[in-house]
Design a protein around this motif. Structure first.
Motif, PDB file in Angstrom:
ATOM      1  N   ASP A 192      -6.041   6.128  -9.822  1.00 58.36           N
ATOM      2  CA  ASP A 192      -5.963   7.434  -9.170  1.00 58.36           C
ATOM      3  C   ASP A 192      -7.075   8.324  -9.709  1.00 58.36           C
ATOM      4  O   ASP A 192      -7.788   9.008  -8.950  1.00 58.36           O
ATOM      5  CB  ASP A 192      -4.588   8.062  -9.447  1.00 58.36           C
ATOM      6  CG  ASP A 192      -4.270   9.231  -8.521  1.00 58.36           C
ATOM      7  OD1 ASP A 192      -4.890   9.330  -7.436  1.00 58.36           O
ATOM      8  OD2 ASP A 192      -3.380  10.033  -8.871  1.00 58.36           O
ATOM      9  N   ILE A 236       1.809   1.911  -3.600  1.00 64.37           N
ATOM     10  CA  ILE A 236       0.661   2.383  -4.371  1.00 64.37           C
ATOM     11  C   ILE A 236       0.326   3.825  -3.996  1.00 64.37           C
ATOM     12  O   ILE A 236       0.103   4.684  -4.860  1.00 64.37           O
ATOM     13  CB  ILE A 236      -0.557   1.474  -4.119  1.00 64.37           C
ATOM     14  CG1 ILE A 236      -0.270   0.036  -4.531  1.00 64.37           C
ATOM     15  CG2 ILE A 236      -1.793   2.025  -4.819  1.00 64.37           C
ATOM     16  CD1 ILE A 236      -0.026  -0.168  -5.987  1.00 64.37           C
ATOM     17  N   ARG A 237       0.301   4.107  -2.700  1.00 59.57           N
ATOM     18  CA  ARG A 237      -0.038   5.451  -2.225  1.00 59.57           C
ATOM     19  C   ARG A 237       0.916   6.497  -2.793  1.00 59.57           C
ATOM     20  O   ARG A 237       0.501   7.619  -3.134  1.00 59.57           O
ATOM     21  CB  ARG A 237      -0.008   5.479  -0.695  1.00 59.57           C
ATOM     22  CG  ARG A 237      -0.547   6.746  -0.071  1.00 59.57           C
ATOM     23  CD  ARG A 237      -0.267   6.812   1.409  1.00 59.57           C
ATOM     24  NE  ARG A 237      -0.801   5.675   2.160  1.00 59.57           N
ATOM     25  CZ  ARG A 237      -0.043   4.777   2.784  1.00 59.57           C
ATOM     26  NH1 ARG A 237       1.284   4.865   2.749  1.00 59.57           N
ATOM     27  NH2 ARG A 237      -0.599   3.784   3.460  1.00 59.57           N
ATOM     28  N   LEU A 249      -1.965   2.229 -11.800  1.00 54.74           N
ATOM     29  CA  LEU A 249      -2.093   3.169 -10.688  1.00 54.74           C
ATOM     30  C   LEU A 249      -2.691   4.492 -11.136  1.00 54.74           C
ATOM     31  O   LEU A 249      -3.558   5.063 -10.461  1.00 54.74           O
ATOM     32  CB  LEU A 249      -0.716   3.414 -10.061  1.00 54.74           C
ATOM     33  CG  LEU A 249       0.053   2.177  -9.581  1.00 54.74           C
ATOM     34  CD1 LEU A 249       1.313   2.594  -8.869  1.00 54.74           C
ATOM     35  CD2 LEU A 249      -0.819   1.321  -8.689  1.00 54.74           C
ATOM     36  N   THR A 308       0.829  -1.208   0.000  1.00 54.44           N
ATOM     37  CA  THR A 308       0.000   0.000   0.000  1.00 54.44           C
ATOM     38  C   THR A 308       0.862   1.256   0.000  1.00 54.44           C
ATOM     39  O   THR A 308       0.501   2.261  -0.626  1.00 54.44           O
ATOM     40  CB  THR A 308      -0.954  -0.014   1.208  1.00 54.44           C
ATOM     41  OG1 THR A 308      -1.724  -1.217   1.191  1.00 54.44           O
ATOM     42  CG2 THR A 308      -1.897   1.181   1.167  1.00 54.44           C
ATOM     43  N   LYS A 347      -4.950  -0.461  -4.141  1.00 57.92           N
ATOM     44  CA  LYS A 347      -5.467   0.830  -4.594  1.00 57.92           C
ATOM     45  C   LYS A 347      -6.753   1.184  -3.849  1.00 57.92           C
ATOM     46  O   LYS A 347      -6.982   2.346  -3.516  1.00 57.92           O
ATOM     47  CB  LYS A 347      -5.669   0.788  -6.111  1.00 57.92           C
ATOM     48  CG  LYS A 347      -4.363   0.658  -6.888  1.00 57.92           C
ATOM     49  CD  LYS A 347      -4.565   0.626  -8.385  1.00 57.92           C
ATOM     50  CE  LYS A 347      -5.079  -0.705  -8.870  1.00 57.92           C
ATOM     51  NZ  LYS A 347      -4.089  -1.799  -8.749  1.00 57.92           N
ATOM     52  N   MET A 396      -0.097   7.849  -6.358  1.00 57.72           N
ATOM     53  CA  MET A 396      -1.462   8.327  -6.592  1.00 57.72           C
ATOM     54  C   MET A 396      -1.595   9.768  -6.082  1.00 57.72           C
ATOM     55  O   MET A 396      -2.223  10.025  -5.045  1.00 57.72           O
ATOM     56  CB  MET A 396      -2.470   7.389  -5.919  1.00 57.72           C
ATOM     57  CG  MET A 396      -2.375   5.954  -6.421  1.00 57.72           C
ATOM     58  SD  MET A 396      -3.576   4.804  -5.696  1.00 57.72           S
ATOM     59  CE  MET A 396      -4.994   5.065  -6.769  1.00 57.72           C
TER      60      MET A 396
END
Length: 391
Positions: free
Chosen positions: A344, A15-16, A340, A12, A49, A19
């Motif tokens: 987003d 991914i964070r 991603l 995570t 996500k 975005m």
């Protein structure tokens, strides 16, 4: 920290970091708290996500009660979200009955706002008569939009913004996100060569367009099966062979469904497929390939890999089914889902639409409706800036 939790946190975090649209929204929500005192019930694929989306809503004051979709829940992300104080039901290996019980648990929690995928929560809320506490919600998919405007039409007394109606989602997430991830997932699962392969794409909506586009970019020979005359016209002018699915059954080597409707690959189509044909589904519900008929008519079914089954037929043919007929890009081995950047964009649509429901539901009509135009245009501006397309 358990190994499962550590893996979910690490995934995570990556991914964070990629975005930026959601990152900015999280900071904004943390200041304004548009969901303060609100309970958000979610039924959506539980993957990294989605975890970032739920962090954004929680930063805005939301209490989260959630479950995933059948076969696509990622256990490390469940562990991560629970560690963040969210109530999350479900495991990757849940049976269909267990999944339905998870959805019922979210409904029983009496959410104020729903974040739905396939209209499962909306249907459950209507069936139980628990509509009085719900101010509104969103629906992510084509399949859910069909249900809201079909079997549930006139029964949903609160507004539901259908994210899939958005042209931004259609172009960014469905065409490019789903198109890329479905082709990539099939390649990863099977390790088959795409160039020169004969592929039949059932459905030429936005997801089907993207799947066909990315297959052709890899060198596949692509045919499209589409019953809508206008979409078939478009596919033909885009340079694809266009015909009825039954007429393409003998020609194809790989079949991908992307319609949102049940009963696309039926017994009659299966009977005409060549031995070795590969079947994959990109639609939300695992009903586009008639897997019950496929299994029922099989002489034997052998699991070759975590997401590959060989179905031996009495006439000596063998067919290959990927991910049990579920969404191949989320239920398959090593699921990644859409890119991603696509998510987003898509989850910014979700975030701002949910904020509109939380703060101005009374100004919205009951039932299914598109994303408000002012949100569409604001999100488009943000995405172009984030992409650097104006530099």
């Amino acid at each position: 920290m358990s190994e499962l939790l550590e893996r979910g946190a690490s995934r995570t975090t990556w991914i964070r970091s990629r975005m930026p649209l959601l990152a900015a929204t999280r900071r904004d929500f943390a200041e304004r708290l548009p969901f303060a005192g609100r309970r958000v019930g979610m039924s959506l694929h539980v993957e990294p996500k989605t975890a970032v989306l739920l962090e954004v809503l929680a930063a805005g004051g939301a209490e989260i009660i959630a479950t995933g979709n059948h076969g696509s829940t990622q256990d490390d992300i469940v562990a991560f979200l629970r560690d963040r104080g969210m109530t999350v039901f479900g495991r990757r290996d849940d049976t269909l009955a267990e999944h339905e019980a998870n959805v019922a648990s979210v409904v029983a929690a009496r959410p104020d706002i729903i974040l739905d995928n396939g209209a499962d929560l909306a249907a459950g809320i209507v069936a139980t008569g628990a509509t009085d506490t719900v101010v509104g919600g969103t629906e992510e998919t084509t399949s859910g939009g069909i249900r809201l405007r079909g079997e549930l039409a006139g029964h949903v007394p609160f507004p539901v913004i259908v994210i899939n109606d958005s042209p931004l989602k259609a172009i960014g997430e469905n065409r490019h996100g789903v198109g890329q991830s479905v082709v990539e997932s099939i390649m990863r699962i099977t390790n088959l060569m795409i160039p020169g392969r004969r592929v039949v794409v059932a459905g030429y909506g936005w997801c089907g367009r993207g799947i066909a586009q990315y297959l052709r970019a890899f060198g596949a020979r692509v045919a499209v099966a589409e019953i809508d005359e206008i979409k078939a016209f478009e596919a033909a002018l885009d340079g694809y062979r266009v015909d009825e699915l039954g007429n393409l059954a003998e020609w194809g080597e790989l079949f991908i469904t992307a319609t949102g409707h049940p009963g696309i690959i039926t017994d009659e189509v299966i009977e005409r497929m060549p031995s070795g044909a590969v079947l994959a589904n990109a639609g939300h519900f695992p009903w586009e390939i008639d897997t019950e008929a496929l299994y029922r008519g099989a002489a034997a079914v052998t699991e070759l890999d975590a997401a590959i089954e060989r179905v031996d037929l009495p006439d000596g043919r063998e067919l290959i089914l990927l991910a049990g007929g579920r969404m191949v890009n989320l239920a398959g081995r090593e699921p990644k889902g859409n890119s991603l950047e696509a998510m987003d964009l898509g989850f910014l649509l979700q975030s701002l639409s949910l904020e509109r429901v939380a703060t101005a539901a009374a100004a919205l009509a009951p039932g299914a409706q598109p994303v408000p135009d002012d949100l569409e245009r604001e999100i488009a501006r943000r995405f172009v800036r984030a992409l650097g397309a104006n530099r």
